[in-house]
Write an enzyme that holds these catalytic residues in place. Sequence first.
Site, PDB file in Angstrom:
ATOM      1  N   GLY A  36      70.785  69.743  32.190  1.00 22.15           N
ATOM      2  CA  GLY A  36      71.273  68.806  33.187  1.00 22.15           C
ATOM      3  C   GLY A  36      72.265  67.819  32.613  1.00 22.15           C
ATOM      4  O   GLY A  36      72.324  67.569  31.421  1.00 22.15           O
ATOM      5  N   LYS A  38      69.732  56.759  23.195  1.00 18.99           N
ATOM      6  CA  LYS A  38      70.817  57.332  23.981  1.00 18.99           C
ATOM      7  C   LYS A  38      72.117  56.621  23.638  1.00 18.99           C
ATOM      8  O   LYS A  38      72.205  55.391  23.706  1.00 18.99           O
ATOM      9  CB  LYS A  38      70.539  57.197  25.473  1.00 18.99           C
ATOM     10  CG  LYS A  38      71.625  57.829  26.348  1.00 18.99           C
ATOM     11  CD  LYS A  38      71.261  57.777  27.824  1.00 18.99           C
ATOM     12  CE  LYS A  38      72.297  58.478  28.674  1.00 18.99           C
ATOM     13  NZ  LYS A  38      71.959  58.462  30.106  1.00 18.99           N
ATOM     14  N   ASP A  64      69.198  59.450  42.124  1.00 19.46           N
ATOM     15  CA  ASP A  64      69.389  60.679  41.343  1.00 19.46           C
ATOM     16  C   ASP A  64      68.061  61.226  40.839  1.00 19.46           C
ATOM     17  O   ASP A  64      67.943  61.648  39.685  1.00 19.46           O
ATOM     18  CB  ASP A  64      70.330  60.414  40.165  1.00 19.46           C
ATOM     19  CG  ASP A  64      70.938  61.701  39.598  1.00 19.46           C
ATOM     20  OD1 ASP A  64      70.997  62.705  40.348  1.00 19.46           O
ATOM     21  OD2 ASP A  64      71.341  61.718  38.418  1.00 19.46           O
TER      22      ASP A  64
END
Length: 244
Positions: A8, A29, A125
């Site tokens: 994804g 991240k 999302d």
Amino acid sequence: MRSISGTGNHSYSTFVQGTLQDGTEIAVKKLSQNSSQGFHELKNKLVLAAELKHRNLVQLLGLCLREEKLLVYEYMPNRSLDTFLFDPVRRQQLDWSRRFAIICGITRAILYLHEESRLKVIHRDLKPSNVLLDSDMNPKILDFGLARASAGDQSGDITRRPVGTLGYMPPEYAYWGQVSTKSDMFNFGVIVLEMVTGRSNNSAHNNSSDSVFVLSHWDKWRAGSALDVMDPLLAESRYRKARF
């Protein structure tokens, strides 16, 4: 540190695993320096991270805004839901009791975001790659970069640039930009159908002759034949329990 694989566009593959000096495992991240959207998403994440605290939301532990834009999250050893649900081997670990527990955990997170937090938060999302699993397979929602928050009702809000993932966006949002908590509920409904069928709603985009949109299975429910589209692994599990 080592990379953490996944699937994804906003998946766990964008993370690197690390360890703090006290032995705490973390996931880091790194945001793109060249992305104009990156700073907006970062600001959104930080604002919401300061407000949102729930056992079914991934916790933001720290950040770096100097030479690199880094976000430090709690480490989720079982990665994302899609790495189990859409893998023919790993999916065998998801019997119905475990899938139901995951669905309930996602439900608690959505209830908190929509009703129990100080701000009404619309994630925008929700999808399996944004649902991470801890060591006990408890689900935690990740990635609030696209989320919208308001102290009031957003049922009539319109956005000029719908964002999210095709296959999970409701028609009124994808085509007309209408934003509401119903958008998240549509996402959630798709996830539940994927949990029951064991198939991705976006699998219909590939070239397989038997590909079909998971949402088309809703007709089976209305016809009283929902068991026809149930994940065969769940049917086998139910059969084994019935025998014993």
